[in-house]
Design an enzyme around this catalytic site. Structure first.
Site, PDB file in Angstrom:
ATOM      1  N   LYS A 168       0.855  -1.191   0.000  1.00 13.32           N
ATOM      2  CA  LYS A 168       0.000   0.000   0.000  1.00 13.32           C
ATOM      3  C   LYS A 168       0.883   1.229   0.000  1.00 13.32           C
ATOM      4  O   LYS A 168       1.786   1.359   0.833  1.00 13.32           O
ATOM      5  CB  LYS A 168      -0.897   0.016   1.250  1.00 13.32           C
ATOM      6  CG  LYS A 168      -1.898   1.159   1.259  1.00 13.32           C
ATOM      7  CD  LYS A 168      -3.119   0.802   0.452  1.00 13.32           C
ATOM      8  CE  LYS A 168      -4.037   1.992   0.242  1.00 13.32           C
ATOM      9  NZ  LYS A 168      -3.574   2.916  -0.812  1.00 13.32           N
TER      10      LYS A 168
ATOM     11  N   GLN B 219       7.222   3.817   3.931  1.00 11.37           N
ATOM     12  CA  GLN B 219       5.834   3.381   3.946  1.00 11.37           C
ATOM     13  C   GLN B 219       5.637   2.117   4.763  1.00 11.37           C
ATOM     14  O   GLN B 219       4.574   1.909   5.364  1.00 11.37           O
ATOM     15  CB  GLN B 219       5.358   3.157   2.513  1.00 11.37           C
ATOM     16  CG  GLN B 219       3.848   3.211   2.340  1.00 11.37           C
ATOM     17  CD  GLN B 219       3.310   4.635   2.346  1.00 11.37           C
ATOM     18  OE1 GLN B 219       3.900   5.535   1.771  1.00 11.37           O
ATOM     19  NE2 GLN B 219       2.186   4.840   2.993  1.00 11.37           N
TER      20      GLN B 219
ATOM     21  N   LYS C  78       5.290   3.450   8.350  1.00  9.98           N
ATOM     22  CA  LYS C  78       4.115   4.313   8.449  1.00  9.98           C
ATOM     23  C   LYS C  78       2.848   3.466   8.461  1.00  9.98           C
ATOM     24  O   LYS C  78       1.953   3.661   9.295  1.00  9.98           O
ATOM     25  CB  LYS C  78       4.082   5.287   7.270  1.00  9.98           C
ATOM     26  CG  LYS C  78       2.926   6.268   7.285  1.00  9.98           C
ATOM     27  CD  LYS C  78       2.807   7.027   5.977  1.00  9.98           C
ATOM     28  CE  LYS C  78       4.072   7.758   5.614  1.00  9.98           C
ATOM     29  NZ  LYS C  78       3.906   8.560   4.374  1.00  9.98           N
TER      30      LYS C  78
ATOM     31  N   LYS D  78       5.409   1.777  -3.008  1.00  9.65           N
ATOM     32  CA  LYS D  78       5.360   3.143  -3.552  1.00  9.65           C
ATOM     33  C   LYS D  78       5.599   3.079  -5.049  1.00  9.65           C
ATOM     34  O   LYS D  78       6.167   2.109  -5.556  1.00  9.65           O
ATOM     35  CB  LYS D  78       6.414   4.029  -2.892  1.00  9.65           C
ATOM     36  CG  LYS D  78       6.093   5.515  -2.930  1.00  9.65           C
ATOM     37  CD  LYS D  78       4.980   5.894  -1.960  1.00  9.65           C
ATOM     38  CE  LYS D  78       4.706   7.389  -1.989  1.00  9.65           C
ATOM     39  NZ  LYS D  78       3.688   7.777  -1.003  1.00  9.65           N
TER      40      LYS D  78
ATOM     41  N   GLY E 112      -2.866   8.162  -4.407  1.00  9.12           N
ATOM     42  CA  GLY E 112      -2.251   9.371  -4.933  1.00  9.12           C
ATOM     43  C   GLY E 112      -1.082   9.840  -4.081  1.00  9.12           C
ATOM     44  O   GLY E 112      -0.862   9.376  -2.973  1.00  9.12           O
ATOM     45  N   ASP E 113      -0.339  10.764  -4.629  1.00  9.68           N
ATOM     46  CA  ASP E 113       0.764  11.443  -3.935  1.00  9.68           C
ATOM     47  C   ASP E 113       0.979  12.746  -4.707  1.00  9.68           C
ATOM     48  O   ASP E 113       0.059  13.210  -5.410  1.00  9.68           O
ATOM     49  CB  ASP E 113       2.022  10.557  -3.918  1.00  9.68           C
ATOM     50  CG  ASP E 113       3.100  11.070  -2.959  1.00  9.68           C
ATOM     51  OD1 ASP E 113       2.845  11.061  -1.745  1.00  9.68           O
ATOM     52  OD2 ASP E 113       4.170  11.493  -3.418  1.00  9.68           O
TER      53      ASP E 113
ATOM     54  N   THR F 156      -4.607  13.406   5.254  1.00  9.81           N
ATOM     55  CA  THR F 156      -3.204  13.611   5.616  1.00  9.81           C
ATOM     56  C   THR F 156      -3.020  14.932   6.347  1.00  9.81           C
ATOM     57  O   THR F 156      -2.300  15.011   7.351  1.00  9.81           O
ATOM     58  CB  THR F 156      -2.301  13.554   4.372  1.00  9.81           C
ATOM     59  OG1 THR F 156      -2.610  12.391   3.607  1.00  9.81           O
ATOM     60  CG2 THR F 156      -0.840  13.505   4.772  1.00  9.81           C
TER      61      THR F 156
ATOM     62  N   ASN G 135      -2.668  19.127  -1.407  1.00  9.70           N
ATOM     63  CA  ASN G 135      -3.710  18.503  -0.601  1.00  9.70           C
ATOM     64  C   ASN G 135      -3.377  18.495   0.890  1.00  9.70           C
ATOM     65  O   ASN G 135      -4.203  18.865   1.730  1.00  9.70           O
ATOM     66  CB  ASN G 135      -3.910  17.067  -1.102  1.00  9.70           C
ATOM     67  CG  ASN G 135      -5.268  16.524  -0.745  1.00  9.70           C
ATOM     68  OD1 ASN G 135      -6.276  17.146  -1.025  1.00  9.70           O
ATOM     69  ND2 ASN G 135      -5.299  15.368  -0.113  1.00  9.70           N
TER      70      ASN G 135
ATOM     71  N   SER H 172      -6.958   5.692   3.515  1.00 12.01           N
ATOM     72  CA  SER H 172      -6.943   4.838   2.328  1.00 12.01           C
ATOM     73  C   SER H 172      -7.296   3.404   2.698  1.00 12.01           C
ATOM     74  O   SER H 172      -8.055   2.721   1.997  1.00 12.01           O
ATOM     75  CB  SER H 172      -5.562   4.872   1.666  1.00 12.01           C
ATOM     76  OG  SER H 172      -5.414   6.006   0.843  1.00 12.01           O
TER      77      SER H 172
END
Length: 459
Positions: free
Chosen positions: A104, A125, A128, A140, A179-180, A224, A255, A392
């Site tokens: 993820k 990630q 996290k 990622k 998204g990022d 976020t 964002n 997410s």
């Protein structure tokens, strides 16, 4: 009272030697990948007391395995621009660790994207995602494609080509991108449409950050930024501080930044500055978030246009100078390594009380050391900005159950997750003898869950 780990100098030296040897191997195996090296070192340095206390992790080769991606995918992305010319970009997906769940992690579309950037993001990630307490592994991806200045048609053709290859490697129970930077609702929508067409079915859980009309979750776009503020709010509370009445500087205007500004303002803070890659705005009266949201999310304009509607505000071209503005709380929400040692010294000199990393690795290791040495409250990225991936995962849950929760329900779950992340980070820091070191605490708390799963699952 902090519980100090019972370990000998011999145990500590053995752990330091092991970690140092593994890190040197990683540098040799991944030459010139400076961002990846930085992310690995920051984690490894925190784990010495863990390995001194638990030598089983050395015996199972956990670090060697954890720092080597389970899979690295690189592919060409050919597409045709509006003038009929063929363009070729490079796509990436790094599937780092699946010990606790499917991979993820977001997709980043930006000219700076390369193997090192994607690997550092994927490695971060792992921890996290572990901290959220949800069953998701680390991954990622992205491309060196730049969506800025591109028409909707060009973005659609690129994302369709990108997904044509990526679709071979993802799935609701395999790898779930989101998204990022450079990947928002437009890009997610085009990619989901292409995936659906290729799969001949509606697998809502394959992507998160989707539109609300086709399986997206309420609170996802806010997650976020809101989560950043929720974590920092807990960090402040423990020191009898608050957002209310504080001056805040937030870098970025995407964002994460927009919703960090919104939530901090709701809690009584005055957010006086934000930025984009060209420069920053300073508004002593407090940033008008509605103007920023319209300029960036709807009109896709530069932040400089803010001053045309707010004549009392100032625009400055060097975005990194934003950290010269005196503030009580700094929330770097733009990109990696935006706060270096010099910027950290300026923030300290201006009596900053707390720093929360809303972006991925926005502070250099030197900057983090300065904040810690000077007693500045510091929230590390893998904990502070985990709210996005947490929601997410909640979106994945809603897709699996074929239902939708209300905004209030998801927001309450997000706040509870961020509070739990903070408490678990504090607990781990106390257990390993450094009660105010949230970098160490978050790294250890995230590491232990994944490491134990890896041990139990065998080599």
């Amino acid at each position: 009272m902090a519980m100090v780990v019972n370990q000998t100098k011999t145990d500590t030296q053995a752990a330091e030697n092991y970690i140092s040897q593994v890190f040197e191997t990683i540098k040799q195996r991944n030459p010139n990948e400076t961002e990846f090296h930085q992310a690995v070192k920051e984690i490894f340095d925190s784990l010495v007391p863990v390995f001194a206390k638990n030598p089983k992790y050395m015996e199972h080769g956990i670090l060697e395995r954890m720092a080597e991606p389970e899979r690295v995918i690189s592919f060409q992305v050919p597409w045709v621009d509006d003038e009929g010319k063929v363009q070729v970009n490079r796509g990436f997906r790094v599937q780092f660790n699946s010990a606790i769940g499917p991979y993820k992690g977001g997709l980043r579309f930006h000219p700076s994207v390369n193997a090192s950037i994607i690997k550092f993001l994927g490695f971060e990630q792992i921890f996290k995602n572990s901290l959220t307490g949800l069953p998701i592994g680390g991954g990622k991806g992205g491309s060196d494609f730049d969506p800025k200045g591109k028409s909707d048609g060009e973005v659609m053709r690129f994302t369709q080509s990108f997904m044509t290859e990526l679709a071979k490697h993802i799935g609701p129970d395999i790898d779930v991108p989101a998204g990022d930077i450079g990947v928002g609702p437009r890009e997610i929508g085009y990619m989901f449409g292409q995936y659906k067409k290729m799969q001949k079915g509606f697998e809502a859980g394959v992507l998160t950050g989707k539109g609300l009309d086709y399986g997206g979750s309420l609170t996802r776009k806010e997650a976020t930024g809101y989560g950043t503020v929720y974590f920092v709010e807990e960090m402040l509370k423990d020191k009898n501080l608050t957002f209310n009445g504080s001056t805040v500087v937030v870098s970025g205007s995407g964002n994460v930044s927009i919703y960090a500004i919104e939530k901090a303002s709701e809690l009584g803070a005055t957010v006086v500055a934000c930025s984009d890659s060209n420069g920053y705005i300073y508004d002593k009266n407090g940033i008008d978030i509605d103007t920023v949201r319209r300029l960036k999310e709807v009109e896709r304009k530069r932040i400089s246009e803010y001053v045309e509607e707010h004549p009392d505000a100032e625009y400055h071209e060097n975005c990194t100078d934003i950290w010269m503005i005196p503030c009580d709380i700094a929330l770097p929400c733009a990109t990696q390594n935006e706060i270096d040692a010099n910027a950290a010294k300026i923030l300290v000199a201006n009596d900053v009380k707390a720093v929360g990393e809303g972006a991925n690795m926005p502070c250099t290791l030197e900057a983090i050391s300065i904040f810690q040495d000077k007693g500045v409250l510091f929230g590390p990225a893998k904990a502070v900005n985990a709210g996005g991936v947490a929601v997410s995962a909640l979106e994945m849950s809603q897709n699996s159950m074929r239902l939708s929760w209300t905004f209030a329900e998801v927001d309450a779950k997000l706040k509870d997750i961020m509070t739990t992340i903070y408490r678990n980070s504090v607990k781990a820091a106390e257990e390993y003898g450094e009660p105010d070191n949230l970098v160490l605490g978050a790294n250890i708390a995230g590491f232990l869950k994944v490491a134990d799963a890896m041990v139990e699952q065998g080599v």
